[in-house]
Design a protein around this motif. Sequence first.
Motif, mmCIF file in Angstrom:
data_model
loop_
_atom_site.group_PDB
_atom_site.id
_atom_site.type_symbol
_atom_site.label_atom_id
_atom_site.label_comp_id
_atom_site.label_asym_id
_atom_site.label_seq_id
_atom_site.Cartn_x
_atom_site.Cartn_y
_atom_site.Cartn_z
ATOM 1 N N ASP A 23 -10.738 55.822 -7.473
ATOM 2 C CA ASP A 23 -11.106 56.819 -8.600
ATOM 3 C C ASP A 23 -12.727 56.746 -8.771
ATOM 4 O O ASP A 23 -13.287 58.126 -8.772
ATOM 5 C CB ASP A 23 -10.613 56.480 -10.078
ATOM 6 N N PHE A 24 -13.330 55.681 -8.603
ATOM 7 C CA PHE A 24 -14.848 55.724 -8.569
ATOM 8 C C PHE A 24 -15.261 56.762 -7.484
ATOM 9 O O PHE A 24 -16.256 57.452 -7.759
ATOM 10 C CB PHE A 24 -14.978 54.256 -8.395
ATOM 11 N N LEU A 25 -14.951 56.311 -6.164
ATOM 12 C CA LEU A 25 -15.511 57.104 -5.058
ATOM 13 C C LEU A 25 -15.269 58.720 -5.399
ATOM 14 O O LEU A 25 -15.970 59.470 -4.869
ATOM 15 C CB LEU A 25 -14.994 56.623 -3.672
ATOM 16 N N VAL B 246 -15.346 61.421 -2.278
ATOM 17 C CA VAL B 246 -14.925 60.883 -0.808
ATOM 18 C C VAL B 246 -13.446 60.328 -0.985
ATOM 19 O O VAL B 246 -13.368 59.592 -2.255
ATOM 20 C CB VAL B 246 -15.833 59.787 -0.399
ATOM 21 N N VAL B 247 -12.472 60.648 -0.463
ATOM 22 C CA VAL B 247 -11.034 60.143 -0.507
ATOM 23 C C VAL B 247 -10.772 59.006 0.586
ATOM 24 O O VAL B 247 -10.951 59.210 1.713
ATOM 25 C CB VAL B 247 -10.199 61.286 -0.383
ATOM 26 N N GLY B 248 -10.398 57.668 0.135
ATOM 27 C CA GLY B 248 -9.939 56.810 1.096
ATOM 28 C C GLY B 248 -8.499 56.403 0.559
ATOM 29 O O GLY B 248 -7.857 57.039 -0.407
ATOM 30 N N THR B 249 -8.235 55.111 0.962
ATOM 31 C CA THR B 249 -6.809 54.675 0.692
ATOM 32 C C THR B 249 -7.004 53.189 -0.024
ATOM 33 O O THR B 249 -7.531 52.517 0.670
ATOM 34 C CB THR B 249 -6.065 54.586 1.897
ATOM 35 N N PRO B 250 -6.329 52.996 -1.114
ATOM 36 C CA PRO B 250 -6.477 51.773 -2.177
ATOM 37 C C PRO B 250 -5.757 50.738 -1.137
ATOM 38 O O PRO B 250 -4.408 51.032 -0.841
ATOM 39 C CB PRO B 250 -5.786 52.152 -3.363
ATOM 40 N N GLY B 251 -6.360 49.513 -0.714
ATOM 41 C CA GLY B 251 -5.695 48.671 -0.235
ATOM 42 C C GLY B 251 -4.336 48.232 -0.673
ATOM 43 O O GLY B 251 -3.376 47.784 -0.191
ATOM 44 N N SER B 252 -4.406 48.047 -2.133
ATOM 45 C CA SER B 252 -3.246 47.613 -2.847
ATOM 46 C C SER B 252 -1.838 48.630 -2.438
ATOM 47 O O SER B 252 -0.690 48.214 -2.723
ATOM 48 C CB SER B 252 -3.412 47.547 -4.299
ATOM 49 N N GLY B 253 -2.043 49.628 -1.999
ATOM 50 C CA GLY B 253 -1.110 50.566 -1.672
ATOM 51 C C GLY B 253 -0.162 50.091 -0.465
ATOM 52 O O GLY B 253 0.642 50.512 -0.170
ATOM 53 N N GLU C 176 0.826 59.963 -3.987
ATOM 54 C CA GLU C 176 0.261 59.391 -5.379
ATOM 55 C C GLU C 176 -1.410 59.808 -4.993
ATOM 56 O O GLU C 176 -2.141 60.307 -5.759
ATOM 57 C CB GLU C 176 0.184 57.846 -5.351
ATOM 58 N N ILE C 177 -1.969 59.521 -3.833
ATOM 59 C CA ILE C 177 -3.330 59.846 -3.629
ATOM 60 C C ILE C 177 -3.441 61.502 -3.526
ATOM 61 O O ILE C 177 -4.434 61.890 -4.245
ATOM 62 C CB ILE C 177 -3.646 59.699 -2.047
ATOM 63 N N ALA C 178 -2.536 62.206 -2.908
ATOM 64 C CA ALA C 178 -2.658 63.695 -3.032
ATOM 65 C C ALA C 178 -2.457 64.009 -4.387
ATOM 66 O O ALA C 178 -3.322 64.998 -4.836
ATOM 67 C CB ALA C 178 -1.412 64.180 -2.501
ATOM 68 N N LYS C 179 -1.824 63.536 -5.378
ATOM 69 C CA LYS C 179 -1.897 63.957 -6.781
ATOM 70 C C LYS C 179 -2.986 63.829 -7.596
ATOM 71 O O LYS C 179 -3.493 64.739 -8.162
ATOM 72 C CB LYS C 179 -0.622 63.150 -7.519
#
Lengths: 408, 408
Positions: A363-365, A371-378, A19-22
């Motif tokens: 999405d904000f970052l 900058v790409v990070g990982t959402p904690g809810s994931g 999902e992040i990659a997308k």
Amino acid sequence: MVQVNENYLKLKAGYLFPEIAKRVKLYSQSNKNAEIIKLGIGDVTEPLPRACIEAMGKALDDMGTTDGFRGYGPEQGYAWLREKISEHDFISRGCQISPEEIFVSDGSKCDSSNILDILGKDNSIAVTDPVYPVYVDSNVMTGRTGDALENGTYQGLTYLAINEANNFLPELPEKKVDILYLCFPNNPTGATINKEELKKWVDYALQNKSLILFDAAYEAFIQDNDIPHSIYEIEGAKDCAIEFRSFSKNAGFTGVRCAFTVIPKNLKGLSSTNEEIELWPLWNRRQSTKFNGVSYVVQKGAEAVYSLEGKKQVRGLIDFYMENAKIMKNKLQNSGYKVYGGDNAPYIWIKVPDQMTSWDFFDFLLQKVSVVGTPGSGFGLAGEGYFRLSAFNSRSNVIDAMERIINI
Amino acid sequence: MVQVNENYLKLKAGYLFPEIAKRVKLYSQSNKNAEIIKLGIGDVTEPLPRACIEAMGKALDDMGTTDGFRGYGPEQGYAWLREKISEHDFISRGCQISPEEIFVSDGSKCDSSNILDILGKDNSIAVTDPVYPVYVDSNVMTGRTGDALENGTYQGLTYLAINEANNFLPELPEKKVDILYLCFPNNPTGATINKEELKKWVDYALQNKSLILFDAAYEAFIQDNDIPHSIYEIEGAKDCAIEFRSFSKNAGFTGVRCAFTVIPKNLKGLSSTNEEIELWPLWNRRQSTKFNGVSYVVQKGAEAVYSLEGKKQVRGLIDFYMENAKIMKNKLQNSGYKVYGGDNAPYIWIKVPDQMTSWDFFDFLLQKVSVVGTPGSGFGLAGEGYFRLSAFNSRSNVIDAMERIINI
């Protein structure tokens, strides 16, 4: 007609990282000049230690000669590697783990999901929340859970929240649980557990005859002396715990593939007729039947991790990534963010600004500063409101990313 | 207390090869000067192809540089390797297998047992007899069989005999079977199947909506032009078959570890509500969740198998082992033994002399001339009275072993 395993149909469509990659792909397509910095997936970036490269090169030379050629190796791993692991990772820390109790594999992801093969279907299971998704998904796939609920959790699993309120240390389950997954230093929160706290879990497991599946893939990042590197530093753990270790994050083997699992000889489970059954022969049989050992060349690379040069070079890698983590934590804290982790783990766990969800912040970052990070809810329901940044990147990328974030 | 998977307790104590190892060890302890020649386990002995060594060396150099370093690769394998496989192993033989349908793994032993993960528990299953033990044991371990009977077979499995009477080609099952394991060129008998015969199986599977698990690990040894290398050379197979392939026996990768599995996109199974479910997304999910891909260095070695030099060198290895097989077959036949296999496979399947069991003959060869083979009964009930010799050894060992046997 051939029937499928329909437990797979319970799985929610997207694993987190696709999902992040997308989203990143979409963004980069409409922002062709954006220089994206990826601090998402926890994947190492620095070259392999020189000692490992040299040992692997030598092993490769062996494979080109009639005398040096190696065919099938032991499914459990070569004795010379298991001996080094036993000595340097365990005996040296006072843990009586013998080479025989160590099973070399191609990855902790494989081991931590394959371990379910030797365990019964009706065990009750607890995971932390947030959690490394593989623990949950492997249980879903093997029919150990019910359906997914709307909030993303699965029926039948016990979720133990880790959050600010409990200082990122889960509380012992209220009900009796047969199998407990623990990961320390923690992915994704970067939290650690000290001996006293870990002892509570070992005591709980001994009392309830539960099994702890202890994931110590990030132990090399521990800086504080009072934090255990192995669960076997706690008395009694050999009677209630299996430990997963990896060369992925210490020696940068994510693309090389080598890990190991410790199954103590005296560890037991129960048959339905209440007979006590040792787990070691079951895992040994599982690996002998369904696995063919790790590449000889790769095992030689892993062995070199324990050489004098190898240790020094691994230390250098760890120091490098931990300096990244320190820079990230300081910059973000000074800029007003609430930040956890990063002291004994390569992950920074940020509390996202109010009124934002984890995906909002993602999405904000991405949109604001690439900058790409990982959402904690994931990583689970209780990860909502948090965001993971990985310290695995070049120094310049890390500094650049932090400057961008604090200057938003 | 944590419960174990007690299906493991149904497994008979000894896997075949540990029992062989035990007897050989005992013999060598009391015959210290015996020069034992091992033609037992089907493990290659010749050095890796030079093209593979060079490609792996280059990949290793990559891993030592910041720009060349590779972390996690795709769980399915790198596109450059999957494209080569598609082109050289399938498209070139008229099989429309796309790179996407190919999943690179660390071994066929893993894949052929892991495949059960995505299939339902209540499928009826047929294996040949004799058979590669992993097919049976992986079914036992996952609860797809009943208990072991005294003769060594498991309740609930359908066994299809392959023997002299049917020219080592199993007959179609009388009852409807959901999953069929076929291995051609066959381990252990060395038998092959032509297109006309294989078509009968594909037709049976299409008619009964069964799934064929086709193990083609030995396809590189095929010498006759009319023998199919892939089941996908048969029309309709993409709708009913999964194929397992390996670099172990063609390029000598038993100690390097690389294989692949083909899951055609249109292959389907059934849910309990009679919904048709594609198998490809299930396997893709299984591999993404429970596996982390094959070592980058190893995949580069596998890619080199398809280079001009690599192909030539692999051909050289195959020719070498097949010349061994020819020498063995001729010598034994001329000496009065009834011998099968060895023409399109690296295995010689000997009818053991009257009044001897397979294990009698094993002990006889070991004690009399220090030659180790594999008792046919170790592969199943119908293997009794047969004995497997492997052509994987040096030329001098093969000649020496034959001289010893025919001069008993």
